[in-house]
Enzyme design. Structure first.
Site, mmCIF file in Angstrom:
data_model
loop_
_atom_site.group_PDB
_atom_site.id
_atom_site.type_symbol
_atom_site.label_atom_id
_atom_site.label_comp_id
_atom_site.label_asym_id
_atom_site.label_seq_id
_atom_site.Cartn_x
_atom_site.Cartn_y
_atom_site.Cartn_z
ATOM 1 N N SER A 125 0.773 -1.111 -0.241
ATOM 2 C CA SER A 125 0.114 0.265 -0.342
ATOM 3 C C SER A 125 0.862 1.184 -0.139
ATOM 4 C CB SER A 125 -1.111 0.202 1.189
ATOM 5 O OG SER A 125 -0.437 -0.363 2.129
ATOM 6 N N GLY A 173 -0.250 4.486 0.076
ATOM 7 C CA GLY A 173 -1.787 5.402 0.632
ATOM 8 C C GLY A 173 -1.929 6.543 -0.343
ATOM 9 N N GLY A 220 -1.990 5.039 -3.769
ATOM 10 C CA GLY A 220 -2.601 4.031 -4.137
ATOM 11 C C GLY A 220 -2.000 2.310 -3.613
ATOM 12 N N GLY A 255 -5.372 0.163 5.296
ATOM 13 C CA GLY A 255 -5.125 -0.497 4.636
ATOM 14 C C GLY A 255 -6.245 -2.065 4.748
ATOM 15 N N ASP A 256 -6.537 -2.250 6.763
ATOM 16 C CA ASP A 256 -7.661 -3.136 7.164
ATOM 17 C C ASP A 256 -8.654 -3.377 5.561
ATOM 18 O OD1 ASP A 256 -6.132 -2.718 9.077
ATOM 19 O OD2 ASP A 256 -7.732 -1.857 10.444
HETATM 20 O O1 LIG Z 1 -1.525 -3.801 16.083
HETATM 21 P P1 LIG Z 1 -1.103 -1.858 15.126
HETATM 22 O O2 LIG Z 1 -0.231 -1.783 14.410
HETATM 23 O O3 LIG Z 1 -0.394 -1.426 16.403
HETATM 24 O O4 LIG Z 1 -2.855 -1.038 14.962
HETATM 25 C C1 LIG Z 1 -3.527 -1.105 15.977
HETATM 26 C C2 LIG Z 1 -3.843 0.135 14.722
HETATM 27 O O5 LIG Z 1 -4.589 -0.353 13.281
HETATM 28 C C3 LIG Z 1 -5.928 -0.098 13.005
HETATM 29 O O6 LIG Z 1 -6.509 -1.089 13.073
HETATM 30 C C4 LIG Z 1 -6.267 1.078 11.549
HETATM 31 O O7 LIG Z 1 -5.779 0.239 11.019
HETATM 32 C C5 LIG Z 1 -6.750 0.034 14.117
HETATM 33 O O8 LIG Z 1 -7.796 -0.101 14.820
HETATM 34 C C6 LIG Z 1 -5.538 -0.127 15.774
HETATM 35 O O9 LIG Z 1 -5.931 -0.239 16.426
#
Ligand SMILES: O=P(O)(O)OC[C@H]1O[C@](O)(CO)[C@@H](O)[C@H]1O
Length: 313
Positions: A216, A218, A221, A247-248
């Protein structure tokens, strides 16, 4: 069913500010508190799009109680292993004027060995019903180095492909343990591989046996790197909003397609980029806008020409 594991969940606290000015006091409308951590967001997005999911994670302390209550209310099927240490918090401050977000992620506290064993047991119990396993997010400091190889190896032995979105040394561990897909961003890739060019870094993960690296970038793209091709998908004009959880959403898209048996890298790249962009339009992580199909139609997809903007690293 898409099985997600979040080894280091977080209670996500989000405030939307007109403008964020460091060093100043801000007044804001009530913030949101939501069960977060990358795998929980993946499950949330996939569930909202009609996929069958099961999210496995941990919860402890007062923050864990709040996380569990919110997750139950969300309707996302889940199993939470009770742990003694309090669940960490993640704080997102969304600057609405700049369309920028400032994030503080607590590192999290390592569960005990017995609690890790229970978590792995929950995953093993659920694997027979899974088409894909997603392992997403950081590990708390001190987490056993054997955790990822154990989860990935067990899934592979059960014939379940693994998508991993993690960072640091865990990224290489996931590659070596046999993950099928990895989704690092450029900075994570450079840090984990020590290779300055992110595409070369992605190729080094392919050389370790990974089928597909979704890289990814940002606002620029996303790239799909395979053994034979590097393809780039992007919107002509990047969207502004809240990129937390973008990203999720990309991982959720990949998981939904994998669960349906789709392996074509370009199909996965298009859907992952569209869901990622659609997440930026939403106020909270773990959601995507209904416009994602229109965004997918607008994507520019082409063989990759290596011009990185500095801010994508
Ligand atoms: O596990 P990490 O890399 O610290 O990321 C956690 C964070 O990332 C997120 O999932 C967003 O991508 C948030 O929900 C937050 O809790």
């Amino acid at each position: 069913m898409i099985l997600t594991v979040t080894p280091n969940p977080a209670l996500d606290l989000t405030w939307h500010l007109d403008r964020l000015t460091p060093g100043e006091t801000h007044r804001a409308d009530a913030g949101a508190a939501q069960a977060g951590g990358k795998g929980l967001n993946v499950a949330r997005v996939a569930h909202a799009q009609g996929a069958s999911v099961l999210a496995v994670s941990t919860a402890g302390g007062r923050t864990g109680i709040e996380l569990a209550a919110e997750l139950a209310a969300s309707g996302v099927p889940h199993r939470l292993v009770p742990v003694a240490a309090a669940t960490r918090r993640s704080i997102a401050l969304v600057d609405q004027e700049l369309g920028d977000t400032t994030i503080v992620n607590e590192r999290g506290v390592n569960p005990t060995d017995a609690e890790w064993v229970t978590l792995v047991g929950e995953v093993v119990d659920a694997l027979p019903g899974a088409q894909v396993l997603v392992i997403s997010g950081s590990l708390p400091p001190g987490a056993p180095e054997t955790l990822l190889p154990l989860l990935i190896g067990t899934a592979r032995d059960a014939g379940v492909p693994v998508i991993a979105d993690t960072s640091g040394p865990a990224l290489l561990l996931a590659a070596d343990a046999g993950a099928s897909v990895l989704k690092p961003n450029a900075a994570e890739l450079v840090e984990a591989t020590g290779i300055a060019d992110p595409v070369d870094g992605a190729r080094s993960l392919i050389a370790r046996g990974v089928d597909l690296v979704l890289l990814s970038l940002g606002a620029d793209g996303m790239l799909a790197v395979t053994a034979s091709d590097v393809r780039h998908a992007r919107l002509e004009t990047p969207l502004t909003g809240n990129p937390t959880g973008a990203g999720d959403a990309a991982v959720a898209a990949c998981a939904v397609l994998y669960a349906d048996g789709v392996r074509d890298p370009e199909t996965i790249l298009r859907r992952a980029t569209a869901w990622s962009a659609a997440a930026v339009l939403m106020p909270l992580a773990g959601e995507i806008s209904d416009d994602w199909e229109a965004l997918e139609q607008r994507l520019l997809v082409a063989p990759f020409t290596p011009v990185f903007r500095e801010d994508s690293l």
